[in-house]
Design a protein around this motif. Sequence first.
Motif, PDB file in Angstrom:
ATOM      1  N   LYS A  21      18.450 -18.583 -21.920  1.00 41.76           N
ATOM      2  CA  LYS A  21      18.284 -19.364 -22.850  1.00 41.76           C
ATOM      3  C   LYS A  21      16.859 -20.288 -22.770  1.00 41.76           C
ATOM      4  CE  LYS A  21      23.097 -20.508 -23.464  1.00 41.76           C
ATOM      5  NZ  LYS A  21      24.053 -21.669 -23.255  1.00 41.76           N
ATOM      6  N   HIS A  22      16.349 -20.255 -21.606  1.00 45.06           N
ATOM      7  CA  HIS A  22      15.292 -20.989 -21.100  1.00 45.06           C
ATOM      8  C   HIS A  22      14.393 -20.102 -20.107  1.00 45.06           C
ATOM      9  CE1 HIS A  22      17.055 -24.548 -23.132  1.00 45.06           C
ATOM     10  NE2 HIS A  22      18.128 -24.287 -22.313  1.00 45.06           N
ATOM     11  N   TYR A  23      13.472 -19.607 -20.372  1.00 45.38           N
ATOM     12  CA  TYR A  23      12.653 -18.788 -19.378  1.00 45.38           C
ATOM     13  C   TYR A  23      12.115 -19.463 -18.260  1.00 45.38           C
ATOM     14  CZ  TYR A  23      12.451 -15.230 -22.795  1.00 45.38           C
ATOM     15  OH  TYR A  23      12.637 -14.076 -23.627  1.00 45.38           O
ATOM     16  N   THR A  24      12.038 -20.842 -18.207  1.00 41.81           N
ATOM     17  CA  THR A  24      11.532 -21.596 -17.138  1.00 41.81           C
ATOM     18  C   THR A  24      12.228 -22.985 -17.371  1.00 41.81           C
ATOM     19  OG1 THR A  24       9.357 -20.543 -16.955  1.00 41.81           O
ATOM     20  CG2 THR A  24       9.587 -22.794 -16.056  1.00 41.81           C
ATOM     21  N   TYR A  25      12.862 -23.165 -16.129  1.00 46.64           N
ATOM     22  CA  TYR A  25      13.732 -24.633 -16.060  1.00 46.64           C
ATOM     23  C   TYR A  25      13.643 -25.120 -14.724  1.00 46.64           C
ATOM     24  CZ  TYR A  25      17.319 -21.420 -14.384  1.00 46.64           C
ATOM     25  OH  TYR A  25      18.128 -20.363 -13.544  1.00 46.64           O
ATOM     26  N   ARG A  26      14.240 -26.417 -14.708  1.00 44.07           N
ATOM     27  CA  ARG A  26      14.060 -27.242 -13.616  1.00 44.07           C
ATOM     28  C   ARG A  26      15.425 -27.826 -13.118  1.00 44.07           C
ATOM     29  NH1 ARG A  26      10.591 -32.754 -12.720  1.00 44.07           N
ATOM     30  NH2 ARG A  26      11.126 -33.098 -10.438  1.00 44.07           N
ATOM     31  N   LEU A  27      15.975 -27.690 -12.007  1.00 45.74           N
ATOM     32  CA  LEU A  27      17.193 -28.121 -11.389  1.00 45.74           C
ATOM     33  C   LEU A  27      16.961 -29.234 -10.489  1.00 45.74           C
ATOM     34  CD1 LEU A  27      19.375 -25.035 -10.728  1.00 45.74           C
ATOM     35  CD2 LEU A  27      19.322 -26.486 -12.832  1.00 45.74           C
ATOM     36  N   ILE A  28      17.437 -30.590 -10.869  1.00 47.48           N
ATOM     37  CA  ILE A  28      17.145 -31.611  -9.966  1.00 47.48           C
ATOM     38  C   ILE A  28      18.540 -31.750  -9.298  1.00 47.48           C
ATOM     39  CG2 ILE A  28      16.477 -34.044 -10.103  1.00 47.48           C
ATOM     40  CD1 ILE A  28      14.711 -33.454 -12.521  1.00 47.48           C
ATOM     41  N   SER A  29      18.447 -32.330  -7.962  1.00 42.87           N
ATOM     42  CA  SER A  29      19.434 -32.813  -7.179  1.00 42.87           C
ATOM     43  C   SER A  29      18.931 -33.991  -6.331  1.00 42.87           C
ATOM     44  CB  SER A  29      20.096 -31.953  -6.241  1.00 42.87           C
ATOM     45  OG  SER A  29      19.271 -31.422  -5.225  1.00 42.87           O
ATOM     46  N   PRO A  30      20.038 -34.673  -5.819  1.00 47.20           N
ATOM     47  CA  PRO A  30      19.456 -36.058  -5.222  1.00 47.20           C
ATOM     48  C   PRO A  30      18.456 -35.817  -4.050  1.00 47.20           C
ATOM     49  CG  PRO A  30      21.850 -35.919  -5.375  1.00 47.20           C
ATOM     50  CD  PRO A  30      21.446 -34.764  -5.932  1.00 47.20           C
ATOM     51  N   PHE A  31      18.422 -34.714  -3.453  1.00 45.74           N
ATOM     52  CA  PHE A  31      17.655 -34.447  -2.257  1.00 45.74           C
ATOM     53  C   PHE A  31      16.393 -33.379  -2.601  1.00 45.74           C
ATOM     54  CE2 PHE A  31      21.710 -35.569  -0.622  1.00 45.74           C
ATOM     55  CZ  PHE A  31      21.560 -36.839  -0.098  1.00 45.74           C
ATOM     56  N   ALA A  35      11.799 -16.918 -15.555  1.00 48.72           N
ATOM     57  CA  ALA A  35      12.255 -15.665 -15.632  1.00 48.72           C
ATOM     58  C   ALA A  35      11.061 -15.168 -16.811  1.00 48.72           C
ATOM     59  CB  ALA A  35      13.482 -15.349 -16.273  1.00 48.72           C
ATOM     60  N   ASP A  36      10.075 -15.822 -17.042  1.00 52.35           N
ATOM     61  CA  ASP A  36       8.929 -15.396 -17.857  1.00 52.35           C
ATOM     62  C   ASP A  36       7.929 -14.749 -17.016  1.00 52.35           C
ATOM     63  OD1 ASP A  36       6.699 -15.326 -19.496  1.00 52.35           O
ATOM     64  OD2 ASP A  36       6.761 -17.610 -19.844  1.00 52.35           O
ATOM     65  N   PRO A  37       7.736 -13.292 -17.516  1.00 56.95           N
ATOM     66  CA  PRO A  37       6.904 -12.567 -17.063  1.00 56.95           C
ATOM     67  C   PRO A  37       5.519 -12.996 -16.622  1.00 56.95           C
ATOM     68  CG  PRO A  37       8.050 -11.235 -18.426  1.00 56.95           C
ATOM     69  CD  PRO A  37       8.470 -12.919 -18.710  1.00 56.95           C
ATOM     70  N   ALA A  38       4.908 -13.779 -17.537  1.00 50.98           N
ATOM     71  CA  ALA A  38       3.691 -14.361 -17.334  1.00 50.98           C
ATOM     72  C   ALA A  38       3.533 -15.595 -16.340  1.00 50.98           C
ATOM     73  CB  ALA A  38       3.070 -15.112 -18.825  1.00 50.98           C
ATOM     74  N   ASN A  39       4.658 -16.168 -16.290  1.00 52.56           N
ATOM     75  CA  ASN A  39       4.742 -17.401 -14.956  1.00 52.56           C
ATOM     76  C   ASN A  39       4.828 -16.451 -13.582  1.00 52.56           C
ATOM     77  OD1 ASN A  39       4.662 -19.217 -17.001  1.00 52.56           O
ATOM     78  ND2 ASN A  39       6.691 -19.644 -16.922  1.00 52.56           N
TER      79      ASN A  39
END
Length: 65
Positions: A7-17, A24-28
């Motif tokens: 759904k989103h080629y690049t994403y960020r997961l945030i946790s408390p620490f 998954a974007d080939p250019a990135n």
Amino acid sequence: MTDLATKHYTYRLISPFRSEVYTADPANVKYILKTNFPNFGKGWYNHTILGDLLGDAIFTVDGEK
């Protein structure tokens, strides 16, 4: 994670620490691994987790080491 990557080629997961960015974007991927590799350090966390398995190799250390 696979569902997020489709759904989103690049994403960020945030946790408390910590915060992690996944792409998954080939250019990135090309930019990180080829074009600008020295600017994306592995840091102490990866060395701590992977050091016993991979030693002081390209996947676990930064810079001259």
